[in-house]
Design a protein around this motif. Structure first.
Motif, short mmCIF file in Angstrom:
data_model
loop_
_atom_site.label_atom_id
_atom_site.label_comp_id
_atom_site.label_asym_id
_atom_site.label_seq_id
_atom_site.Cartn_x
_atom_site.Cartn_y
_atom_site.Cartn_z
N ALA A 150 4.67 8.73 3.35
CA ALA A 150 5.36 8.38 4.60
C ALA A 150 5.27 9.50 5.63
O ALA A 150 5.30 9.25 6.84
CB ALA A 150 6.82 8.04 4.30
N ASP A 151 5.11 10.74 5.15
CA ASP A 151 5.05 11.87 6.09
C ASP A 151 3.63 12.34 6.37
O ASP A 151 3.41 13.42 6.91
CB ASP A 151 5.87 13.04 5.53
CG ASP A 151 5.32 13.58 4.21
OD1 ASP A 151 4.34 13.00 3.68
OD2 ASP A 151 5.87 14.57 3.69
N SER A 152 2.64 11.51 6.01
CA SER A 152 1.23 11.94 6.14
C SER A 152 0.72 11.90 7.57
O SER A 152 -0.27 12.56 7.90
CB SER A 152 0.34 11.05 5.27
OG SER A 152 0.31 9.71 5.77
N GLY A 153 1.35 11.11 8.43
CA GLY A 153 0.87 10.97 9.80
C GLY A 153 -0.33 10.06 9.93
O GLY A 153 -0.89 9.92 11.02
N ILE A 154 -0.75 9.44 8.85
CA ILE A 154 -1.92 8.55 8.88
C ILE A 154 -1.48 7.16 9.33
O ILE A 154 -0.55 6.57 8.77
CB ILE A 154 -2.56 8.49 7.48
CG1 ILE A 154 -3.19 9.86 7.16
CG2 ILE A 154 -3.61 7.39 7.41
CD1 ILE A 154 -3.70 9.98 5.76
N ALA A 212 2.85 10.07 -9.15
CA ALA A 212 2.45 11.44 -8.86
C ALA A 212 2.92 11.88 -7.47
O ALA A 212 3.39 13.01 -7.28
CB ALA A 212 0.93 11.57 -8.97
N ILE A 213 2.81 10.98 -6.49
CA ILE A 213 3.31 11.29 -5.15
C ILE A 213 4.82 11.48 -5.19
O ILE A 213 5.36 12.41 -4.58
CB ILE A 213 2.93 10.16 -4.16
CG1 ILE A 213 1.42 10.23 -3.86
CG2 ILE A 213 3.75 10.25 -2.88
CD1 ILE A 213 0.93 9.15 -2.92
N MET A 214 5.50 10.64 -5.94
CA MET A 214 6.96 10.75 -6.07
C MET A 214 7.36 12.11 -6.65
O MET A 214 8.38 12.69 -6.26
CB MET A 214 7.48 9.62 -6.96
CG MET A 214 8.99 9.53 -7.09
SD MET A 214 9.74 8.98 -5.55
CE MET A 214 11.36 8.48 -6.15
N THR A 228 1.92 -6.16 -4.20
CA THR A 228 3.17 -6.32 -4.96
C THR A 228 3.65 -4.99 -5.52
O THR A 228 4.85 -4.71 -5.54
CB THR A 228 2.99 -7.33 -6.09
OG1 THR A 228 1.90 -6.91 -6.94
CG2 THR A 228 2.67 -8.71 -5.56
N VAL A 229 2.71 -4.17 -5.99
CA VAL A 229 3.09 -2.86 -6.54
C VAL A 229 3.62 -1.96 -5.43
O VAL A 229 4.64 -1.26 -5.61
CB VAL A 229 1.88 -2.21 -7.24
CG1 VAL A 229 2.18 -0.76 -7.59
CG2 VAL A 229 1.53 -2.99 -8.51
N VAL A 230 2.97 -1.96 -4.27
CA VAL A 230 3.43 -1.13 -3.15
C VAL A 230 4.83 -1.58 -2.71
O VAL A 230 5.71 -0.74 -2.46
CB VAL A 230 2.44 -1.19 -1.98
CG1 VAL A 230 3.02 -0.49 -0.74
CG2 VAL A 230 1.12 -0.54 -2.37
N GLY A 237 12.28 3.29 -3.66
CA GLY A 237 12.54 4.56 -2.99
C GLY A 237 11.38 5.54 -2.99
O GLY A 237 11.56 6.72 -2.65
N PHE A 238 10.18 5.08 -3.35
CA PHE A 238 9.02 5.98 -3.29
C PHE A 238 8.74 6.34 -1.83
O PHE A 238 8.84 5.47 -0.94
CB PHE A 238 7.79 5.30 -3.91
CG PHE A 238 7.78 5.25 -5.41
CD1 PHE A 238 6.75 5.85 -6.13
CD2 PHE A 238 8.79 4.61 -6.11
CE1 PHE A 238 6.73 5.80 -7.52
CE2 PHE A 238 8.79 4.56 -7.49
CZ PHE A 238 7.75 5.16 -8.21
N PRO A 239 8.37 7.58 -1.55
CA PRO A 239 8.16 8.02 -0.16
C PRO A 239 6.79 7.61 0.38
O PRO A 239 5.96 8.44 0.77
CB PRO A 239 8.29 9.53 -0.26
CG PRO A 239 7.76 9.86 -1.62
CD PRO A 239 8.21 8.72 -2.50
#
Length: 301
Positions: A150-154, A212-214, A228-230, A237-239
């Motif tokens: 979420a904070d990647s700016g992409i 891993a990102i979490m 569905t997974v996303v 609550g994954f970022p």
């Protein structure tokens, strides 16, 4: 009298030999469907870390009277959309459903050595996989998407050029990211976007990319998986956020090993009937809404 005694002894020995070889009981199965019914359970391979399709039920208690082998999981110990589909298949066959949880690349490679009977694990039908596996009719359809931190700016696929993305090993997502259209094996009408030029970081399953990102891993900015997974990751609550629209869509089906010792055609035909009935009576739609939040059982074609 002596000849009669010899005759009786020979008869008794022959009876014992027949019993030991199964000649006195049920005949040995010559196809996979009969073998499943004789043993009383169907062994299904699936992923224990693919929420909401299939994941461990940590509160489930293994039934004392289960027929499942000790190294297999029962329906009480697993949960999810794929799990409920597999359970319904077992019920339709009149047997218990048990679960094996091998690595995904082992399942897609075929040559299962008769360790399980069928895979019910959201497997996409591809031309490459059809070389080693047979497939049922599809039981649902799902779009593939990219998720990024979420904070990647992409903000677009173009922004991913030169970045790194994570995927599950031997998944269609990996084929797409590697620009392997033959491996992806989907019709052009099902592919909506060209993959960006990125460094591909493979992990055993795509859900492990999200985890891993979490946990704070930063050597990739996102991952490719099913929508569905996303959605489930975001709800948990994954970022991460979904990046744009789906990049392609998949037909997902049960898979059978072409190299099975026993022919799988009768089992496949019976499972096709069960899945078709579940489409027709609305059970698949209800399960999709329950677990995936929407009805993904209608063909987009």
């Amino acid at each position: 009298m002596k000849n009669l005694y010899k005759t009786l002894v020979v008869g008794m020995v022959a009876a014992l030999v027949l019993a030991a070889c199964g000649g006195g009981g049920a005949s040995q199965a010559d196809n996979l469907l009969d073998a499943v019914k004789q043993r009383g359970y169907i062994m299904v391979s699936t992923d224990p870390n693919y929420e909401p399709q299939s994941f461990l039920n940590t509160e489930g208690k293994r039934p004392a009277d289960t027929k499942c082998p000790s190294d297999a999981l029962t329906t009480a110990e697993m949960q999810g959309f794929d799990v409920d589909v597999a359970k319904a298949i077992g019920e339709g066959l009149g047997v218990e459903t048990c679960f094996a949880t091998p690595d995904w690349d082992v399942i897609t490679a075929g040559n299962w050595a008769d360790k399980w009977d069928v895979s019910v694990g959201s497997m996409t039908i591809t031309t490459a996989r059809q070389q080693v596996l047979d497939f049922s009719v599809p039981y649902y359809y799902t779009p593939a998407v990219i998720a990024v931190r979420a904070d990647s700016g992409i903000a677009s696929i173009a922004d991913l050029e030169g970045q790194a993305l994570c995927v599950g090993t031997s998944t269609t997502y990996e084929f797409w990211l590697n620009h392997d259209m033959d491996g992806l094996g989907l019709p052009a009408s099902s592919i909506y976007a060209e993959a960006p030029n990125v460094t591909v970081v493979p992990l055993p399953t795509d859900q492990e990319c999200a985890q891993a990102i979490m946990s704070g891993r930063e050597d990739f900015v996102g991952y490719v998986t099913s929508q569905t997974v996303v959605n489930a990751n975001i709800a948990a609550g994954f970022p991460v956020v979904q990046l744009g629209s789906p990049v392609y869509s998949e037909d997902l089906a049960a898979a059978f090993d072409k190299s099975s010792t026993l022919p799988n055609d009768t089992l496949r035909e019976e499972i096709n009937k069960i899945i078709t009935a579940m489409h027709n009576d609305g059970r698949l739609s209800a399960l999709s809404i329950q677990w995936l939040g929407e009805d993904l059982t209608q063909s987009p074609k």
